[in-house]
Each structure stands twice: as structure tokens, then as C-alpha cells.
Write an enzyme that holds these catalytic residues in place. Structure first.
Site, short mmCIF file in Angstrom:
data_model
loop_
_atom_site.label_atom_id
_atom_site.label_comp_id
_atom_site.label_asym_id
_atom_site.label_seq_id
_atom_site.Cartn_x
_atom_site.Cartn_y
_atom_site.Cartn_z
N GLU A 80 -3.64 9.43 7.71
CA GLU A 80 -2.19 9.21 7.78
C GLU A 80 -1.56 10.09 8.87
O GLU A 80 -0.56 9.73 9.46
CB GLU A 80 -1.52 9.50 6.42
CG GLU A 80 -1.75 8.43 5.36
CD GLU A 80 -0.71 7.29 5.39
OE1 GLU A 80 0.48 7.55 5.56
OE2 GLU A 80 -1.12 6.12 5.23
N HIS A 120 -7.63 2.75 3.44
CA HIS A 120 -7.50 3.54 4.67
C HIS A 120 -8.85 3.75 5.36
O HIS A 120 -8.90 4.00 6.56
CB HIS A 120 -6.94 4.93 4.36
CG HIS A 120 -5.47 4.99 4.11
ND1 HIS A 120 -4.88 4.44 3.01
CD2 HIS A 120 -4.47 5.55 4.84
CE1 HIS A 120 -3.58 4.67 3.06
NE2 HIS A 120 -3.30 5.33 4.16
N CYS A 127 -4.14 -1.52 -2.34
CA CYS A 127 -4.31 -0.08 -2.49
C CYS A 127 -5.15 0.13 -3.75
O CYS A 127 -4.76 -0.33 -4.83
CB CYS A 127 -2.93 0.56 -2.65
SG CYS A 127 -2.97 2.31 -3.06
N ASN A 128 -6.29 0.76 -3.58
CA ASN A 128 -7.17 0.96 -4.74
C ASN A 128 -6.56 1.89 -5.77
O ASN A 128 -6.70 1.69 -6.97
CB ASN A 128 -8.51 1.54 -4.27
CG ASN A 128 -9.34 0.51 -3.54
OD1 ASN A 128 -10.09 -0.24 -4.14
ND2 ASN A 128 -9.18 0.46 -2.22
N ASP A 185 0.86 -1.19 0.00
CA ASP A 185 0.00 0.00 0.00
C ASP A 185 0.89 1.23 0.00
O ASP A 185 2.08 1.15 0.32
CB ASP A 185 -0.92 0.02 1.24
CG ASP A 185 -1.87 1.22 1.22
OD1 ASP A 185 -2.52 1.45 0.19
OD2 ASP A 185 -1.95 1.95 2.23
N SER A 186 0.29 2.37 -0.34
CA SER A 186 1.03 3.63 -0.28
C SER A 186 1.47 3.94 1.15
O SER A 186 2.45 4.63 1.35
CB SER A 186 0.15 4.77 -0.79
OG SER A 186 -1.01 4.85 0.01
N CYS A 239 -11.18 2.57 -0.52
CA CYS A 239 -9.82 2.98 -0.21
C CYS A 239 -9.47 2.23 1.07
O CYS A 239 -10.27 2.21 2.02
CB CYS A 239 -9.73 4.48 0.02
SG CYS A 239 -8.14 5.00 0.72
N1 DGL Z 1 -5.03 3.21 0.59
C1 DGL Z 1 -4.99 3.63 -0.76
C2 DGL Z 1 -6.22 3.23 -1.52
O1 DGL Z 1 -6.79 2.18 -1.24
C3 DGL Z 1 -4.63 5.04 -1.12
C4 DGL Z 1 -4.30 6.04 -0.19
C5 DGL Z 1 -3.48 7.15 -0.79
O2 DGL Z 1 -2.29 6.97 -0.81
O3 DGL Z 1 -4.05 8.15 -1.20
O4 DGL Z 1 -6.62 3.89 -2.44
#
Ligand code: DGL
Length: 275
Positions: A158, A194, A73-74, A10-11, A192
Site C-alpha cells: 500500500e 494485494h 478482499c480475503n 477491497d480495503s 490476499c
Molecule cells: N486485500 C485484502 C485481502 O485480500 C486485505 C488487505 C488488508 O487490508 O490488509 O485480504
């Protein structure tokens, strides 16, 4: 042929919400988690940047011996997965696999709506890519998809500011904007990884009868099914029940926040990526 752990990417911290569910359903496997925290969030970045960053991380997993990498991560699944699968994988390690989280979610999401109207809450990058609209249309042509970008949510999460009055304002604003687009929505996907951290707050804001869906359990079941259907890949995966955590930013910082997403404390290691 490489033998190794399953790589989960993931990011930042969000993919830990997916790893948690995967480990619950498939505890016997080894996992390596990588958060590209030094460059998060990805959600507002260009295709080119998300692709380049994600590819660097996939290469790192391959160097560690991981034959299978899940982009938990989407944003990376929407903007980088297809190019990596089609262009890079055949040149890097043709027998390895990189999978995302959008397709497994789209495959089952139609089961959760009666009104045939689904709301998607996601990063700007995921919304702009149109990936959910296309994938859901493929599996459920009768379902209408309404999308809402929530650009403030990942930075709030975050930075651990998601339980403040300021965050409440931005959470409510996006929910209202989504429901205004179509009041008949009866299922909303947190698209997402997160966002599960906001699930309780969002549920309080939703009118009764709207179902809120997180991806973790869906992706975990899909992976379980994938491994059953691909015994050749399954045989290449280590099964000692180990989990290792890596971050491109400070390991101390990662250890401080990861527990919020993973449900228990973790000890991570810092890594440097090669371009
Ligand atoms: N968790 C990530 C997602 O599912 C992206 C979060 C991000 O880095 O903006 O999209």
C-alpha cells in the site's frame, strides 16, 4: 428491484487485481470499484472493525444501485461476509447478493496439488479466521492446508515499498516460514488480493515444482459461472462496459497507485461513507 453495476470492494487497492481479471472475462458488464483506503489495511483489525467497515461499504454500493457486490478482499470475506449474508442482507435488500473470494477459490484449489499439501499466504486476519482451512476441508477433505500470516506485506504494498531491499527481507521470511512448516507443499495460494504484486519476487524464491496461484482468474471464472446459473441476477446488471472507481481517501493518491494493480491508469472519485 435494483438495476445497476456489479460492486467490487477491497480495503484498498488489492481488489483491483481481481477486477482486472473479471473485466477481462466479463467486459460487457458495468462495474463500480470501492477501495476503503482511508481505513486500510484491514488485515490486522478486529472482527468487529472489519465487519463494521465492510458493512458500511456494502450499504454504499446498495445506495448506488448495485444488486451484486463482490468482496474482492480475503480479510473481509473471512471476517464479515457470513454475518452480512445471514444477518444484514435480509434486512437491507433481500434480493441483492454479496459474494466473497474464499469459497470460489476453495472450490477449485484441490486441482492444483499432487502432494495434497497446500500453502496459504494471507493477512493475519484471514489466517486467524481459519476460513481457508474449513472451506478447503469441505471440498477436498484429503488436502492438508498450511497457513502463514504475512502482516508486513500489505503495508509495504500500500505504501509502494514492495520493491525495496527491506521488503525482500520480509517476503523471504514468510516464504521460509511457510515451507518450514511442511516441505511437501506443492501449491501456494496468494490468499490476499494485494499479493499478486509480489508474485514475481515470490516465484524467484520458491524451489522448483511449487505452483504459485493468484485468485483473480479463479474468482472471475466463478462469477461468470454464477451469472449463468442466476439469470434473474444477470438481468438486473447493467451492460454498457463502464468502470467507475471510488475511494474513501484521496482520489489523487488513488489515481497515482491504482495503475500498478489494475494494469492501466484510472480516474477515481472520493466518497464519504455514512456509518
Ligand atoms: N486485500 C485484502 C485481502 O485480500 C486485505 C488487505 C488488508 O487490508 O490488509 O485480504
Amino acid at each position: 428491484m435494483q438495476h445497476g453495476a456489479i460492486g467490487i470492494f477491497d480495503s484498498g487497492y488489492g481488489g483491483l487485481t481481481v477486477l482486472k481479471e473479471i473485466v477481462a472475462q466479463l467486459p460487457e458488464y458495468d462495474y463500480m470499484y470501492l477501495g476503503d483506503n482511508a481505513r486500510a489495511p484491514y488485515g490486522t483489525r478486529s472482527y468487529e472493525s472489519v465487519y463494521r467497515y465492510t458493512l458500511e461499504c456494502v450499504k454504499w454500493f446498495f445506495e448506488q444501485g448495485c444488486p451484486l457486490v463482490i468482496l474482492a478482499c480475503n480479510t473481509a470475506s473471512a471476517k464479515a461476509l457470513r454475518t452480512i449474508q445471514q444477518k444484514d442482507l435480509p434486512l437491507l435488500q433481500a434480493s441483492n447478493r454479496v459474494l466473497g473470494v474464499i469459497r470460489p477459490t476453495a472450490e477449485v484449489i484441490g486441482q492444483y496439488t499432487h502432494s495434497k499439501k497446500i500453502g496459504i499466504l494471507a493477512t493475519s486476519g484471514t489466517v486467524q479466521s481459519g476460513s481457508y482451512v474449513l472451506e478447503i476441508e469441505h471440498f477436498y477433505p484429503e488436502v492438508q492446508v498450511v497457513q502463514q500470516a504475512c502482516p508486513m506485506w500489505v503495508p509495504l504494498i500500500e505504501n509502494n515499498r514492495h520493491e525495496t531491499a527491506g521488503a525482500d527481507y520480509f517476503i523471504k521470511e514468510c516464504i521460509d516460514d511457510l515451507l518450514q512448516q511442511d516441505p511437501e507443499i506443492d501449491a501456494i495460494l496468494l490468499a490476499c488480493t494485494h499479493y499478486p504484486l509480489l508474485a514475481k519476487k515470490i516465484e524467484q524464491l520458491l524451489p522448483k515444482g511449487i505452483r504459485l496461484l493468484s485468485q483473480g482468474a479463479i474468482v472471475a471464472s466463478s462469477l461468470k459461472d454464477y451469472l449463468k446459473r442466476h439469470p434473474d441476477m444477470d438481468q438486473r446488471l447493467l451492460k454498457e462496459g463502464k468502470q467507475l472507481f471510488f475511494t474513501t481517501d484521496s482520489a489523487e493518491e488513488f489515481n497515482l497507485h491504482a495503475g500498478l494493480f489494475y494494469g492501466k491508469d484510472v480516474q477515481s472519485q472520493h466518497i464519504e461513507l455514512l456509518p
